[in-house]
Design an enzyme around this catalytic site. Structure first.
Site, PDB file in Angstrom:
ATOM      1  N   ASN A  79       2.891   2.797  -7.032  1.00 21.17           N
ATOM      2  CA  ASN A  79       2.569   1.267  -5.619  1.00 21.17           C
ATOM      3  C   ASN A  79       1.417   1.769  -4.804  1.00 21.17           C
ATOM      4  O   ASN A  79       0.232   1.739  -5.010  1.00 21.17           O
ATOM      5  CB  ASN A  79       3.621   0.125  -6.205  1.00 21.17           C
ATOM      6  CG  ASN A  79       2.362  -0.929  -5.942  1.00 21.17           C
ATOM      7  OD1 ASN A  79       1.974  -1.232  -6.864  1.00 21.17           O
ATOM      8  ND2 ASN A  79       1.399  -1.306  -4.441  1.00 21.17           N
TER       9      ASN A  79
ATOM     10  N   SER B 197       1.275   1.178   9.167  1.00 17.83           N
ATOM     11  CA  SER B 197       1.807  -0.189  10.269  1.00 17.83           C
ATOM     12  C   SER B 197       2.527   0.706  11.160  1.00 17.83           C
ATOM     13  O   SER B 197       3.223   2.578  10.728  1.00 17.83           O
ATOM     14  CB  SER B 197       3.231  -0.180   9.102  1.00 17.83           C
ATOM     15  OG  SER B 197       4.453  -0.870   9.399  1.00 17.83           O
TER      16      SER B 197
ATOM     17  N   TYR C 290       8.748   2.645   3.120  1.00 18.75           N
ATOM     18  CA  TYR C 290       7.972   1.858   3.177  1.00 18.75           C
ATOM     19  C   TYR C 290       7.033   2.835   4.551  1.00 18.75           C
ATOM     20  O   TYR C 290       6.029   2.888   3.894  1.00 18.75           O
ATOM     21  CB  TYR C 290       7.963   0.873   3.193  1.00 18.75           C
ATOM     22  CG  TYR C 290       7.097  -0.052   4.217  1.00 18.75           C
ATOM     23  CD1 TYR C 290       6.036  -0.872   3.314  1.00 18.75           C
ATOM     24  CD2 TYR C 290       7.246  -0.833   5.340  1.00 18.75           C
ATOM     25  CE1 TYR C 290       4.793  -1.309   3.802  1.00 18.75           C
ATOM     26  CE2 TYR C 290       6.090  -1.069   6.082  1.00 18.75           C
ATOM     27  CZ  TYR C 290       5.049  -2.149   5.340  1.00 18.75           C
ATOM     28  OH  TYR C 290       3.522  -2.360   5.499  1.00 18.75           O
TER      29      TYR C 290
ATOM     30  N   LYS D   7       3.396   4.871   4.228  1.00 17.98           N
ATOM     31  CA  LYS D   7       2.497   4.913   4.752  1.00 17.98           C
ATOM     32  C   LYS D   7       1.657   5.666   5.492  1.00 17.98           C
ATOM     33  O   LYS D   7       0.256   5.764   5.541  1.00 17.98           O
ATOM     34  CB  LYS D   7       2.290   3.347   5.991  1.00 17.98           C
ATOM     35  CG  LYS D   7       3.011   1.860   5.468  1.00 17.98           C
ATOM     36  CD  LYS D   7       1.681   1.385   5.019  1.00 17.98           C
ATOM     37  CE  LYS D   7       1.746  -0.050   4.442  1.00 17.98           C
ATOM     38  NZ  LYS D   7       0.981  -0.894   4.021  1.00 17.98           N
TER      39      LYS D   7
HETATM   40  N1  NAD Z   1       3.101  -8.325   6.700  1.00 16.59           N
HETATM   41  C1  NAD Z   1       2.811  -7.459   8.103  1.00 16.59           C
HETATM   42  O1  NAD Z   1       3.454  -8.102   9.249  1.00 16.59           O
HETATM   43  C2  NAD Z   1       2.361  -6.624   8.034  1.00 16.59           C
HETATM   44  C3  NAD Z   1       2.791  -5.224   9.387  1.00 16.59           C
HETATM   45  C4  NAD Z   1       2.100  -4.105   8.522  1.00 16.59           C
HETATM   46  C5  NAD Z   1       1.527  -3.828   7.913  1.00 16.59           C
HETATM   47  N2  NAD Z   1       1.240  -4.669   6.667  1.00 16.59           N
HETATM   48  C6  NAD Z   1       0.012  -4.807   5.384  1.00 16.59           C
HETATM   49  O2  NAD Z   1      -0.306  -5.157   5.210  1.00 16.59           O
HETATM   50  C7  NAD Z   1      -0.943  -5.122   4.108  1.00 16.59           C
HETATM   51  C8  NAD Z   1      -0.900  -6.624   3.512  1.00 16.59           C
HETATM   52  O3  NAD Z   1       0.119  -7.268   4.265  1.00 16.59           O
HETATM   53  P1  NAD Z   1       0.701  -8.903   3.874  1.00 16.59           P
HETATM   54  O4  NAD Z   1       1.591  -9.396   4.774  1.00 16.59           O
HETATM   55  O5  NAD Z   1      -0.554  -9.569   3.083  1.00 16.59           O
HETATM   56  O6  NAD Z   1       1.161  -8.429   2.375  1.00 16.59           O
HETATM   57  P2  NAD Z   1       1.094  -9.469   0.807  1.00 16.59           P
HETATM   58  O7  NAD Z   1       2.231  -9.203   0.369  1.00 16.59           O
HETATM   59  O8  NAD Z   1       0.996 -10.835   1.329  1.00 16.59           O
HETATM   60  O9  NAD Z   1       0.076  -9.092   0.056  1.00 16.59           O
HETATM   61  C9  NAD Z   1      -0.627  -7.854  -0.326  1.00 16.59           C
HETATM   62  C10 NAD Z   1      -0.955  -7.859  -1.575  1.00 16.59           C
HETATM   63  O10 NAD Z   1      -1.172  -6.781  -2.286  1.00 16.59           O
HETATM   64  C11 NAD Z   1      -1.333  -7.076  -4.006  1.00 16.59           C
HETATM   65  N3  NAD Z   1      -1.049  -5.700  -5.111  1.00 16.59           N
HETATM   66  C12 NAD Z   1       0.528  -5.729  -4.254  1.00 16.59           C
HETATM   67  N4  NAD Z   1       0.210  -4.191  -4.981  1.00 16.59           N
HETATM   68  C13 NAD Z   1      -0.764  -4.111  -5.570  1.00 16.59           C
HETATM   69  C14 NAD Z   1      -1.388  -2.690  -6.601  1.00 16.59           C
HETATM   70  N5  NAD Z   1      -0.958  -1.934  -7.451  1.00 16.59           N
HETATM   71  N6  NAD Z   1      -2.143  -2.969  -7.217  1.00 16.59           N
HETATM   72  C15 NAD Z   1      -2.803  -4.813  -6.415  1.00 16.59           C
HETATM   73  N7  NAD Z   1      -3.228  -5.627  -5.860  1.00 16.59           N
HETATM   74  C16 NAD Z   1      -1.900  -4.986  -5.066  1.00 16.59           C
HETATM   75  C17 NAD Z   1      -0.383  -7.983  -3.824  1.00 16.59           C
HETATM   76  O11 NAD Z   1      -0.406  -8.955  -5.143  1.00 16.59           O
HETATM   77  C18 NAD Z   1      -0.039  -9.169  -3.024  1.00 16.59           C
HETATM   78  O12 NAD Z   1      -1.933 -10.390  -2.848  1.00 16.59           O
HETATM   79  C19 NAD Z   1       0.164  -4.301   3.161  1.00 16.59           C
HETATM   80  O13 NAD Z   1      -0.500  -2.750   2.962  1.00 16.59           O
HETATM   81  C20 NAD Z   1       1.770  -4.100   4.333  1.00 16.59           C
HETATM   82  O14 NAD Z   1       2.269  -3.281   4.356  1.00 16.59           O
HETATM   83  C21 NAD Z   1       2.005  -5.962   6.927  1.00 16.59           C
END
Ligand code: NAD
Length: 324
Positions: free
Chosen positions: A92, A118, A142, A146
């Protein structure tokens, strides 16, 4: 007007990004498979293409449209789950992202990318606060994902020097709009602020994963960035991409809060006592992760406005109380 493709725009951070870009006059298309996101979180003014970054056909279709840049949030985000299902996470996150970048470049003729990286790329810090040139030694699948995605962007740039990208290494994204109308909703939820708040709203005990870490009070210390500030960092990075380069920035505040401080702040904001149940450590958690944010401050002028813990928790509290 600039046209932006936001992958993962039905998710937490992507939906905030979409709204802010639209408010600023950008045209936005969201690309999301909705496996972890919520269709109702996508701003009605945005275009929406339901598709998967692992699917060549879905990508070919979306990149028949013209975009100026891609902001790539789509991915699976749970550290513990990544250890249980490393193949799913690899396919993914790593394979999907590479397909996205290649199709965006080849079919979409796009050469500007922002990627949600991240703090997990650093692993156990040998130095705190953590600067961008800190050694990269991820402790979870994870975090390795990244790092590989960052490398895939670096390769794309090496092969095609006109590519300009920014990898933003978020520390812990948290909080909601100040009116609590938009907020965080992950399924499964692994983040502490929503989980402490929901334990109160659902009248359940809160599971605290370990209180024997090498930190000031034994609980893990993290650097929280308000999602509204995080979105602002992307707007600044987007401008920076006009100067061709490969940019890596920490997005944090430089101040760490322990899990116990998070619990105390939720108690202060809610006026209720959290029923804390200390359980064993969670795999992959490190003692302390605090950003050295000086690079993004100096180079982009980024100054967080909403990221003190109380503002974060207060906004999240309003959002979660509206959901229950
Ligand atoms: N939330 C945090 O604290 C945090 C920290 C560091 C990095 N991140 C990164 O930020 C990004 C967003 O995080 P978030 O908290 O909004 O996550 P989230 O799960 O709310 O959003 C991720 C979205 O990606 C979509 N998705 C996943 N796999 C997919 C695919 N194969 N094709 C199309 N869509 C797909 C999901 O349906 C979801 O809507 C991520 O990449 C995450 O790793 C988040």
């Amino acid at each position: 007007m600039m046209k932006i493709l936001v992958t993962g725009g039905a998710g937490y951070i992507g939906s905030f990004m979409t709204k802010t870009l639209l408010d600023k006059g950008y045209e936005v298309t969201v690309f999301d498979n909705l496996e972890r996101g919520h269709i109702e979180a996508i701003d009605k003014r945005a275009g929406f293409v339901k598709g998967d970054i692992r699917n060549d056909n879905d990508l070919e279709i979306v990149f028949k449209n013209k975009f100026d840049s891609v902001i790539h949030f789509a991915g699976l985000i749970a550290v513990g789950e990544s250890e249980e299902e490393p193949d799913l996470y690899y396919q993914n996150n790593v394979v999907g992202s590479k397909k996205l970048f290649d199709t965006a470049y080849n079919t979409g003729k796009i050469n500007k990318f922002i990627f949600s990286s991240s703090a997990a790329v650093y692993g156990n810090p040998v130095k705190i606060p953590i600067p961008e040139d800190h050694p990269k030694d991820p402790t979870s699948a994870y975090g390795r994902n990244k790092l590989e995605i960052e490398e895939s962007l670096s390769r794309l740039k090496k092969d095609h020097p006109e590519v300009s990208f920014a990898a933003l290494r978020y520390f812990n994204a948290a909080g909601a709009t100040l009116d609590g109308l938009m907020g965080e909703e992950h399924v499964p939820e692994t983040h502490i602020i929503p989980n402490v708040i929901n334990s109160l709203l659902k009248d359940q005990a809160f599971s605290l994963f370990g209180d024997d870490y090498k930190t000031k009070d034994g609980t893990c210390v993290r650097d929280y960035i308000h999602v509204l500030d995080l979105v602002e960092a992307h707007l600044l990075a987007l401008k920076k991409l006009n100067t061709n380069g490969a940019y890596f920035y920490n997005v944090g505040t430089g101040r760490g809060y322990s899990n116990n401080e998070v619990i105390k702040t939720v108690e202060k904001v809610s006026g209720r006592k959290v029923n804390v149940h200390v359980s064993s450590r969670r795999a992959g958690d490190t003692d302390e992760l605090v950003a050295d944010p000086s690079k993004i401050k100096t180079e982009l002028g980024f100054v967080p406005k909403y990221s003190d813990l109380e503002t974060i928790v207060r906004s999240a509290w309003i959002w979660h109380t509206k959901q229950n």
